[in-house]
Design an enzyme around this catalytic site. Structure first.
Site, PDB file in Angstrom:
ATOM      1  N   CYS A 154       0.837  -1.204   0.000  1.00  0.00           N
ATOM      2  CA  CYS A 154       0.000   0.000   0.000  1.00  0.00           C
ATOM      3  C   CYS A 154       0.869   1.249   0.000  1.00  0.00           C
ATOM      4  O   CYS A 154       1.413   1.637   1.045  1.00  0.00           O
ATOM      5  CB  CYS A 154      -0.928   0.000   1.215  1.00  0.00           C
ATOM      6  SG  CYS A 154      -2.006   1.444   1.299  1.00  0.00           S
ATOM      7  N   CYS A 157      -0.433   4.108   2.150  1.00  0.00           N
ATOM      8  CA  CYS A 157      -0.259   3.861   3.588  1.00  0.00           C
ATOM      9  C   CYS A 157       1.176   4.135   4.030  1.00  0.00           C
ATOM     10  O   CYS A 157       1.413   4.748   5.068  1.00  0.00           O
ATOM     11  CB  CYS A 157      -0.603   2.404   3.924  1.00  0.00           C
ATOM     12  SG  CYS A 157      -2.247   1.859   3.430  1.00  0.00           S
ATOM     13  N   ASP A 158       2.130   3.652   3.238  1.00  0.00           N
ATOM     14  CA  ASP A 158       3.516   3.612   3.690  1.00  0.00           C
ATOM     15  C   ASP A 158       4.493   4.484   2.899  1.00  0.00           C
ATOM     16  O   ASP A 158       5.670   4.592   3.284  1.00  0.00           O
ATOM     17  CB  ASP A 158       4.017   2.165   3.654  1.00  0.00           C
ATOM     18  CG  ASP A 158       3.197   1.247   4.548  1.00  0.00           C
ATOM     19  OD1 ASP A 158       2.747   1.724   5.609  1.00  0.00           O
ATOM     20  OD2 ASP A 158       2.995   0.081   4.191  1.00  0.00           O
TER      21      ASP A 158
END
Length: 332
Positions: A154, A157-158
């Site tokens: 992701c 997300c990261d």
């Protein structure tokens, strides 16, 4: 989040339900941000929810280290701790949280029948499906070795953790292109590892990729291994694998992002619910309602677009409210 009816080598371990049947008002299958939020709202609405957490209590976030983009945590929080917080909140309001796997679904009610661990049958007036989705991986041992230490599925997300660094994205479709473009706004260099000599992404996305200077497309490359001391420091790739001029190359990267798709955990529901070609459960309009009366879906099992903890939590809220309204209308 649940065990598929097709157990492969474990098929011989399956047993028939023992005959034990428990009746509940609201059954939540799966945990994670969607399931736990649904439990919080359902419990506060006096639905006495029973939750089966599934094979991975807390969902995909339990494999994530730092979570910095969920509202309410200004200093960030680890995924496992955040899931424990949500679980504790759900239990505080009376949710009966249990460990168990949904192995069979009969959604031709209400009431609906869900078999747990091939043994116990739950008969529920409403069912909230929050079984999530699993990112597809290449199957390399190094993906497990460096999970949370350079390997991610992701970018939104990261990606923040790799500002100014070099990263790689595996895949050649629209998802991979979107991830690469997002990371290009944060990172120094983004390598796209593409096994073919062309992208499968739409023409518009291809043009955007080709027009982004810090995206380098590695045509006809496949990942052999990752390396690094505790964290990802690089990748070993095959170039032109299987051809006469096959060679092994290495690239220096700090992050390795998988963008080859997700598989929704919806197999046991497909005989009763409408899904798309991939398996994401169809919900009606802007609600969480499915094609089956009294059955609601939330989180990544029905969301092929956003797949974020905060959107999953929001959809869990909707599912609980929809379930409460359904029961109120039915009993009025």
């Amino acid at each position: 989040m649940f065990k598929s009816m097709n157990l492969g080598d474990n098929q011989s371990e399956k047993t028939e339900p023992t005959g034990e049947v428990e009746k509940v008002k609201c059954l939540i299958i799966g945990s994670g941000p969607a399931g736990y939020t649904a439990a919080i709202y359902a419990a506060r609405a006096n639905l006495s929810p029973v939750m089966y957490e599934g094979l991975q209590p807390g969902g995909q976030l339990t494999t994530t280290t730092e979570v910095e983009n969920f509202p309410g945590y200004p200093e960030g929080i680890t995924g496992p701790v955040m899931m424990e917080d949500l679980k504790a909140q759900a239990k505080r309001f009376g949710t009966d949280v249990r460990w168990g796997l949904a192995t069979k679904a009969e959604l031709d009610g209400p009431p609906h029948r869900i078999t747990i661990d091939n043994k116990k049958v739950i008969e529920a007036d409403t069912v909230i499906i929050a079984t999530g989705a699993e990112a597809k991986y290449l199957g390399l041992e190094d993906e497990k070795k460096y999970a949370g230490s350079g390997v991610s599925a992701c970018a939104t997300c990261d990606g923040f953790f790799y500002r100014g660094k070099d990263v790689a994205v595996v895949g050649g479709g629209d998802t991979a292109a979107e991830e690469a473009l997002y990371l290009a706004g944060l990172c120094k260099t983004v390598y796209m590892i593409v096994r073919r000599d062309e992208l499968r992404a739409s023409k518009v996305m291809q043009e955007r990729v080709f027009n982004t200077k810090n995206i380098v497309v590695l045509w006809k490359h496949q990942t052999k291994a990752l390396f690094g001391d505790g964290v990802v420091e690089g990748a070993t790739l095959w170039k032109n694998k299987g051809e006469a001029h096959e060679e092994e190359v290495k690239i220096k990267i700090d992050g390795f992002f998988l963008a080859i798709g997700h598989k929704p955990n919806s197999d046991i529901f497909k005989d009763y619910l409408k899904t798309d070609d991939v398996g994401y459960i169809h919900t009606i309009g802007n609600s969480s309602r499915t094609d089956a009366e009294g059955v609601f879906a939330c989180g990544d099992v029905m969301d092929s677009t956003y797949r974020q903890a905060v959107t999953a939590a929001g959809s869990g809220c909707k599912a609980a409210i929809d379930a409460e309204r359904y029961l109120s209308e039915k009993n009025s």
